[in-house]
Design an enzyme around this catalytic site. Structure first.
Site, short mmCIF file in Angstrom:
data_model
loop_
_atom_site.label_atom_id
_atom_site.label_comp_id
_atom_site.label_asym_id
_atom_site.label_seq_id
_atom_site.Cartn_x
_atom_site.Cartn_y
_atom_site.Cartn_z
N GLU A 45 14.26 52.90 -83.13
CA GLU A 45 14.72 51.52 -83.33
C GLU A 45 13.85 50.82 -84.36
O GLU A 45 14.34 50.07 -85.21
CB GLU A 45 14.70 50.78 -81.99
CG GLU A 45 15.20 49.34 -82.05
CD GLU A 45 14.06 48.35 -82.21
OE1 GLU A 45 14.26 47.32 -82.88
OE2 GLU A 45 12.98 48.61 -81.68
N ASP A 49 15.45 49.56 -87.86
CA ASP A 49 15.38 48.15 -88.24
C ASP A 49 15.04 48.02 -89.72
O ASP A 49 15.66 47.24 -90.46
CB ASP A 49 14.32 47.45 -87.37
CG ASP A 49 14.09 46.01 -87.78
OD1 ASP A 49 14.92 45.16 -87.42
OD2 ASP A 49 13.08 45.74 -88.46
N ASP A 118 19.39 47.40 -79.91
CA ASP A 118 18.34 48.40 -80.15
C ASP A 118 18.93 49.79 -80.37
O ASP A 118 18.45 50.56 -81.22
CB ASP A 118 17.36 48.43 -78.98
CG ASP A 118 16.48 47.19 -78.92
OD1 ASP A 118 16.48 46.41 -79.89
OD2 ASP A 118 15.79 47.01 -77.90
N GLU A 121 20.26 50.13 -83.94
CA GLU A 121 19.20 50.36 -84.92
C GLU A 121 18.58 51.75 -84.74
O GLU A 121 18.24 52.41 -85.73
CB GLU A 121 18.13 49.28 -84.79
CG GLU A 121 18.60 47.92 -85.29
CD GLU A 121 17.50 46.89 -85.30
OE1 GLU A 121 17.47 46.08 -86.25
OE2 GLU A 121 16.69 46.86 -84.35
#
EC number: 3.1.26.3
Length: 228
Positions: A45, A49, A118, A121
Site C-alpha cells: 500500500e 500510494d 488501502d 493502492e
C-alpha cells in the site's frame, strides 16, 4: 488462497502470484494466522500510494496543458483521496477477494472505506512490482482516468465558486448562467451554457448536464480573465 478467480476477474495474470495474494491480505488476517508467516498489504500500500500519485501527476501534466499547477494539485488530491480509492475498489469488487480476520469480517471489513482504499493502492504496488509502470498506466487508463472526462471529480474543480469569488471583489457586478442551447436526443443531450457578467458574455461551455456546462463556462471565463 486461490488467486485464479481474482486474476480472471481483473483480466490480469501475475508472474509473482504471492504479490497479488499479499495485496489482498489485511493485517487482521495475518494476526490470526501467525504460524503461516504471512505478510499483510501495508508495505505494498505504501508503494502503491507513490506509484498512483506519480501516474496521476503524469496523466494530468500530459493531458491538461493549460491547467495551472494549483488546479492540478487539487484535482490529483481528489483522485487519490480515500473516498475515491474506495469507490474504485468497490467498482472492481475488491471487497469479496480480501483476506480478513474473522473479527474484521464480522464487523463489515469488506465494505470499510479505509480497507478498500488501502487494498486498491496495495494492488497497484503489486502490479508495479510484477509488471512495471506502463502496465499500471494501462490499468488506470481503463479503470480510473476515463472518470476525469465524465465529471466524477468536478467537485475538486469548482470553477463557479472561483468565478464568484472574483466577481465579489467587484461588488456591483452581477453574474448569471444561461443555458443557450440543447443538442442531441433526450437520452444523450449536450447542453451549452453561457456565463454573463454585468450583462456581458464572459464564457461559454458544453457538458452532458447543465451543471457541467455551467462549470465549463465558468472555467472559460476564468481562463479569459487570467489571460487578459
Amino acid at each position: 488462497m486461490d488467486i485464479r478467480p481474482l486474476e480472471e476477474h481483473l483480466g490480469i495474470s501475475f508472474q509473482q502470484k504471492a504479490l497479488l495474494k499479499e495485496a489482498f491480505t489485511h493485517s487482521s488476517y495475518v494476526n490470526e494466522h501467525r504460524k503461516q508467516r504471512l505478510s499483510d498489504n501495508e508495505r505494498l500500500e505504501f508503494l502503491g500510494d507513490a506509484v498512483l500519485e506519480l501516474a496521476v501527476s503524469q496523466y494530468l501534466y500530459r493531458n491538461n496543458k493549460d491547467m495551472p499547477e494549483g488546479e492540478m494539485t487539487k484535482l490529483r488530491a481528489a483522485i487519490v483521496c480515500e473516498p475515491s480509492l474506495k469507490n474504485f475498489a468497490e467498482e472492481l469488487e475488491f471487497g469479496k477477494f480480501l483476506r480478513l480476520g474473522k473479527g474484521e469480517q464480522q464487523t463489515g471489513g469488506r465494505e470499510r472505506p479505509a480497507i478498500l482504499a488501502d487494498a486498491f493502492e496495495a494492488f497497484l504496488g503489486a502490479l508495479y512490482l510484477d509488471q512495471g509502470f506502463d502496465n499500471v498506466l494501462d490499468f488506470l487508463n481503463i479503470h480510473v482516468f476515463p472518470k476525469l472526462t465524465t465529471g466524477a471529480f468536478s467537485h475538486a474543480m469548482d470553477y463557479k465558486s472561483q468565478l464568484q469569488e472574483f466577481v465579489q471583489q467587484h461588488k456591483d457586478q452581477k453574474i448569471e448562467y444561461r443555458i443557450i442551447e440543447e443538442k442531441g436526443p433526450s437520452h444523450n443531450k449536450e447542453f451549452v451554457a453561457e456565463v454573463v457578467i454585468q450583462e456581458k458574455a464572459a464564457g461559454i461551455g458544453t457538458g452532458r448536464t447543465k451543471k457541467e456546462a455551467e462549470q465549463r463556462a465558468a472555467k472559460n471565463a476564468l481562463d479569459s480573465i487570467n489571460n487578459s
